[in-house]
Design a protein around this motif. Sequence first.
Motif, PDB file in Angstrom:
ATOM      1  N   GLN A  66       0.825  -1.210   0.000  1.00  0.00           N
ATOM      2  CA  GLN A  66       0.000   0.000   0.000  1.00  0.00           C
ATOM      3  C   GLN A  66       0.859   1.259   0.000  1.00  0.00           C
ATOM      4  OE1 GLN A  66      -2.517  -0.770   3.432  1.00  0.00           O
ATOM      5  NE2 GLN A  66      -4.133  -1.613   2.132  1.00  0.00           N
ATOM      6  N   MET A  67       1.962   1.225   0.757  1.00  0.00           N
ATOM      7  CA  MET A  67       2.921   2.319   0.740  1.00  0.00           C
ATOM      8  C   MET A  67       4.331   1.747   0.812  1.00  0.00           C
ATOM      9  SD  MET A  67       1.699   5.666   2.870  1.00  0.00           S
ATOM     10  CE  MET A  67       0.920   4.905   4.292  1.00  0.00           C
ATOM     11  N   VAL A  68       5.268   2.409   0.135  1.00  0.00           N
ATOM     12  CA  VAL A  68       6.662   1.959   0.147  1.00  0.00           C
ATOM     13  C   VAL A  68       7.585   3.171   0.171  1.00  0.00           C
ATOM     14  CG1 VAL A  68       6.279  -0.234  -1.044  1.00  0.00           C
ATOM     15  CG2 VAL A  68       6.685   1.845  -2.383  1.00  0.00           C
ATOM     16  N   THR A  69       8.838   2.916   0.473  1.00  0.00           N
ATOM     17  CA  THR A  69       9.872   3.940   0.400  1.00  0.00           C
ATOM     18  C   THR A  69      11.051   3.389  -0.390  1.00  0.00           C
ATOM     19  OG1 THR A  69      11.433   5.328   1.640  1.00  0.00           O
ATOM     20  CG2 THR A  69      10.830   3.208   2.619  1.00  0.00           C
ATOM     21  N   PRO A  70      11.666   4.200  -1.237  1.00  0.00           N
ATOM     22  CA  PRO A  70      12.850   3.734  -1.963  1.00  0.00           C
ATOM     23  C   PRO A  70      14.133   3.930  -1.165  1.00  0.00           C
ATOM     24  CG  PRO A  70      12.300   5.922  -2.713  1.00  0.00           C
ATOM     25  CD  PRO A  70      11.249   5.543  -1.689  1.00  0.00           C
ATOM     26  N   ASN A  71      13.997   4.492   0.031  1.00  0.00           N
ATOM     27  CA  ASN A  71      15.171   4.816   0.835  1.00  0.00           C
ATOM     28  C   ASN A  71      15.447   3.742   1.877  1.00  0.00           C
ATOM     29  OD1 ASN A  71      15.511   7.358  -0.494  1.00  0.00           O
ATOM     30  ND2 ASN A  71      13.803   8.142   0.716  1.00  0.00           N
ATOM     31  N   GLY A  72      16.713   3.403   2.044  1.00  0.00           N
ATOM     32  CA  GLY A  72      17.102   2.346   2.969  1.00  0.00           C
ATOM     33  C   GLY A  72      17.441   2.882   4.344  1.00  0.00           C
ATOM     34  N   GLY A  73      18.485   2.330   4.947  1.00  0.00           N
ATOM     35  CA  GLY A  73      18.871   2.737   6.298  1.00  0.00           C
ATOM     36  C   GLY A  73      17.828   2.327   7.310  1.00  0.00           C
ATOM     37  N   VAL A  74      17.446   3.269   8.188  1.00  0.00           N
ATOM     38  CA  VAL A  74      16.470   2.952   9.226  1.00  0.00           C
ATOM     39  C   VAL A  74      15.076   2.710   8.661  1.00  0.00           C
ATOM     40  CG1 VAL A  74      17.734   4.230  10.990  1.00  0.00           C
ATOM     41  CG2 VAL A  74      15.976   5.393   9.659  1.00  0.00           C
ATOM     42  N   LEU A  75      14.857   3.058   7.393  1.00  0.00           N
ATOM     43  CA  LEU A  75      13.555   2.841   6.770  1.00  0.00           C
ATOM     44  C   LEU A  75      13.483   1.518   6.015  1.00  0.00           C
ATOM     45  CD1 LEU A  75      12.828   6.416   5.350  1.00  0.00           C
ATOM     46  CD2 LEU A  75      12.151   5.458   7.550  1.00  0.00           C
ATOM     47  N   ALA A  76      14.599   0.823   5.930  1.00  0.00           N
ATOM     48  CA  ALA A  76      14.625  -0.447   5.196  1.00  0.00           C
ATOM     49  C   ALA A  76      13.707  -1.454   5.874  1.00  0.00           C
ATOM     50  CB  ALA A  76      16.046  -0.982   5.116  1.00  0.00           C
ATOM     51  N   GLY A  77      12.983  -2.172   5.069  1.00  0.00           N
ATOM     52  CA  GLY A  77      12.070  -3.172   5.620  1.00  0.00           C
ATOM     53  C   GLY A  77      11.419  -3.939   4.505  1.00  0.00           C
ATOM     54  N   ALA A  78      10.092  -3.820   4.394  1.00  0.00           N
ATOM     55  CA  ALA A  78       9.340  -4.607   3.431  1.00  0.00           C
ATOM     56  C   ALA A  78       9.773  -4.355   1.997  1.00  0.00           C
ATOM     57  CB  ALA A  78       7.851  -4.326   3.585  1.00  0.00           C
ATOM     58  N   ASN A  79      10.062  -3.112   1.628  1.00  0.00           N
ATOM     59  CA  ASN A  79      10.402  -2.803   0.245  1.00  0.00           C
ATOM     60  C   ASN A  79      11.776  -3.331  -0.143  1.00  0.00           C
ATOM     61  OD1 ASN A  79       9.590  -1.605  -2.247  1.00  0.00           O
ATOM     62  ND2 ASN A  79      11.044   0.050  -1.897  1.00  0.00           N
ATOM     63  N   PHE A  80      12.536  -3.790   0.843  1.00  0.00           N
ATOM     64  CA  PHE A  80      13.867  -4.329   0.574  1.00  0.00           C
ATOM     65  C   PHE A  80      13.968  -5.798   1.002  1.00  0.00           C
ATOM     66  CE2 PHE A  80      14.221   0.206   0.979  1.00  0.00           C
ATOM     67  CZ  PHE A  80      15.134   0.581   0.008  1.00  0.00           C
ATOM     68  N   ASN A  81      12.834  -6.386   1.411  1.00  0.00           N
ATOM     69  CA  ASN A  81      12.853  -7.758   1.946  1.00  0.00           C
ATOM     70  C   ASN A  81      13.949  -7.912   2.992  1.00  0.00           C
ATOM     71  OD1 ASN A  81      10.699  -8.950   0.514  1.00  0.00           O
ATOM     72  ND2 ASN A  81      11.982  -9.197  -1.298  1.00  0.00           N
ATOM     73  N   GLN A  82      14.081  -6.905   3.818  1.00  0.00           N
ATOM     74  CA  GLN A  82      15.207  -6.845   4.742  1.00  0.00           C
ATOM     75  C   GLN A  82      14.736  -6.977   6.186  1.00  0.00           C
ATOM     76  OE1 GLN A  82      18.083  -3.789   3.902  1.00  0.00           O
ATOM     77  NE2 GLN A  82      18.610  -3.539   6.061  1.00  0.00           N
ATOM     78  N   ASP A  83      15.399  -7.830   6.939  1.00  0.00           N
ATOM     79  CA  ASP A  83      15.085  -8.032   8.345  1.00  0.00           C
ATOM     80  C   ASP A  83      15.859  -7.009   9.170  1.00  0.00           C
ATOM     81  OD1 ASP A  83      14.388  -8.913  10.806  1.00  0.00           O
ATOM     82  OD2 ASP A  83      15.304 -10.883  10.660  1.00  0.00           O
ATOM     83  N   SER A  84      15.200  -5.919   9.522  1.00  0.00           N
ATOM     84  CA  SER A  84      15.854  -4.853  10.286  1.00  0.00           C
ATOM     85  C   SER A  84      15.303  -4.842  11.707  1.00  0.00           C
ATOM     86  CB  SER A  84      15.629  -3.502   9.608  1.00  0.00           C
ATOM     87  OG  SER A  84      16.047  -3.534   8.274  1.00  0.00           O
ATOM     88  N   ARG A  85      15.513  -5.920  12.431  1.00  0.00           N
ATOM     89  CA  ARG A  85      14.836  -6.097  13.710  1.00  0.00           C
ATOM     90  C   ARG A  85      15.253  -5.078  14.766  1.00  0.00           C
ATOM     91  NH1 ARG A  85      15.764 -12.026  15.294  1.00  0.00           N
ATOM     92  NH2 ARG A  85      16.100 -12.317  13.074  1.00  0.00           N
ATOM     93  N   ASP A  86      16.453  -4.591  14.724  1.00  0.00           N
ATOM     94  CA  ASP A  86      16.902  -3.680  15.762  1.00  0.00           C
ATOM     95  C   ASP A  86      16.231  -2.311  15.679  1.00  0.00           C
ATOM     96  OD1 ASP A  86      18.630  -5.423  17.040  1.00  0.00           O
ATOM     97  OD2 ASP A  86      20.271  -4.990  15.661  1.00  0.00           O
ATOM     98  N   VAL A  87      15.967  -1.845  14.468  1.00  0.00           N
ATOM     99  CA  VAL A  87      15.444  -0.486  14.321  1.00  0.00           C
ATOM    100  C   VAL A  87      13.977  -0.442  13.940  1.00  0.00           C
ATOM    101  CG1 VAL A  87      17.670   0.501  13.737  1.00  0.00           C
ATOM    102  CG2 VAL A  87      16.222  -0.393  11.909  1.00  0.00           C
ATOM    103  N   THR A  88      13.397  -1.580  13.583  1.00  0.00           N
ATOM    104  CA  THR A  88      12.004  -1.529  13.142  1.00  0.00           C
ATOM    105  C   THR A  88      11.092  -2.546  13.816  1.00  0.00           C
ATOM    106  OG1 THR A  88      12.636  -2.904  11.268  1.00  0.00           O
ATOM    107  CG2 THR A  88      12.469  -0.548  10.873  1.00  0.00           C
ATOM    108  N   THR A  89      11.494  -3.794  13.951  1.00  0.00           N
ATOM    109  CA  THR A  89      10.568  -4.760  14.540  1.00  0.00           C
ATOM    110  C   THR A  89      10.503  -4.638  16.050  1.00  0.00           C
ATOM    111  OG1 THR A  89      12.242  -6.508  14.691  1.00  0.00           O
ATOM    112  CG2 THR A  89      10.920  -6.416  12.688  1.00  0.00           C
ATOM    113  N   GLN A  90      11.588  -4.211  16.675  1.00  0.00           N
ATOM    114  CA  GLN A  90      11.575  -4.123  18.124  1.00  0.00           C
ATOM    115  C   GLN A  90      10.579  -3.091  18.658  1.00  0.00           C
ATOM    116  OE1 GLN A  90      15.433  -4.149  19.889  1.00  0.00           O
ATOM    117  NE2 GLN A  90      14.693  -3.681  21.926  1.00  0.00           N
ATOM    118  N   PRO A  91      10.406  -1.915  18.019  1.00  0.00           N
ATOM    119  CA  PRO A  91       9.488  -0.935  18.588  1.00  0.00           C
ATOM    120  C   PRO A  91       8.075  -1.439  18.844  1.00  0.00           C
ATOM    121  CG  PRO A  91      10.874   0.122  16.979  1.00  0.00           C
ATOM    122  CD  PRO A  91      11.177  -1.352  16.905  1.00  0.00           C
TER     123      PRO A  91
END
Length: 513
Positions: A66-91
């Motif tokens: 529904q919404m995505v971002t092309p920017n990585g770093g702390v915003l990396a997640g679903a749009n990058f198939n990236q497991d960013s548990r420290d900065v995104t899943t933990q909150p």
Amino acid sequence: MKKIAQYITLVFLLGFSASCEKGLSDLNVNETNPTSLDPAILLNQAIINTSFPVKSLVFDVGIVQQMVTPNGGVLAGANFNQDSRDVTTQPMWTAYYQSVIKNTYDALTRSKDLSTRTNMYNMARIYQSYVFMILTDQYGDIPYSQGGAGFAERILFPQYDRQQDIYAKIIQELTEAAAALTTTSNIETGDVLYAGDVAKWKKFAYSLLLRAGMRLSKVDPAKAQSTVQAAVAGGVITANSDNAYIRHDANFTQPIGATLNGSEAANFYLAKPFVDQLKSTNDPRLKAIAIRYVGASSGATQTVAIGSTDPAKQIGMPIGKDNGTIGAAATADGLASFYDYSQVDRRRIVKTFSPVFLVTAAQTNLLLAEARFRGWITTGTAAGYFADGIRAHMDQMAVYDPNSAISATDRDTYVAANPLTFGSELEQINTQYWIASFLNGPEAFANFRRSGFPALTPNPYGQPNNPDVPNNTFIRRLTYPTSELSVNTNNVNEAISRQGPDMLSTRVWWDKQ
């Protein structure tokens, strides 16, 4: 005489000492610090803190495209198939356990034995069940029976319960608590969700029970059917006046709204599948939701003057693009830059004080449509519930902002042009559920996994070299936070051994193929 004088002096000194100690003890009493908290305050704190965090925007909303971002770093997640548990899943884990479950658990503990607060006790049971449903849907096995008991019972390393056991308990809690709510007990007018309205709390509970029953449609159809029937018999939310939603203001801002009106305003865009779905069906919700800053070359140039809500001009951002590839995609789409793609309108439906909808008439009517189609209930018709669900969501848009309101004429024209069609019922119902759950990331993600609809194409980003999200698959759950892996190691590892690898691609119990 001298001895008498000594006795008098001693008595005087003892009396003086006692009075000094009394004065000191009085000084040491903090008269502004409460010795007990009203459970209503604790429940309200839990409700307010349930507003979906930014993690939901990065993962849930992105997974369902529904919404995505092309920017990585702390915003990396679903749009990058990236497991960013420290900065995104933990909150979400941290926020919900520390700021929601802890408060509902405390509210339950303080109200359980108060004969005049039975409604408060059962309202807390209902709300805690709702939040536990979100947590177990996101992660799978979680601390449930010992979740929230750290402060009251000193359980610092809670055990993890199996999801199937959690769902059985949630169904039991919702059933018992809804039945126990009564107008003959104290009415808890201070609650911020329904101001103590018993009838509305009951509908909220039974709507959650309906949602829980439908979750089991693949893993236990018989239990799903009986749970759905019990929910419908109890009475569910079918009108917007009964919607469960969190109200925000200048003191309690909406997390996603604050993010999209702050430093990340130019980083998130409506995804192409979502825009294309609304655009291809002439859905009036596109005009209510979207804005495109036509010709924008940077975030600074996304000004009100060039903003357009014209549905014909909306263009969704393709998924799976990063900073290195989004520029070429924008050029191919005839845009000035990626800042030129459509966004959710932050000046209308994602303001800092916009409401956050938890359970709505739109969602409930659509679940009833599916239940009726499956033959699990006999009231109404699938087509009728389907149309009512669409109407309810379109009418709901006005609550965000008067400028997002959809006219009755536009609403009814769309409903008439998009009836429930034989042979595609489940896809139509759950595609509408996807739309009706916009901005409710956890629910959109959960129902997408349960139903398999809408029929989205898996995000291709980096998958050939990503063992966590194999090619042509979707993210199926969120991973446990690092804090649990490092501190509650034995218990979380036991859960992983039961459930499967702690990976984004591991399915939760009810998410069967």
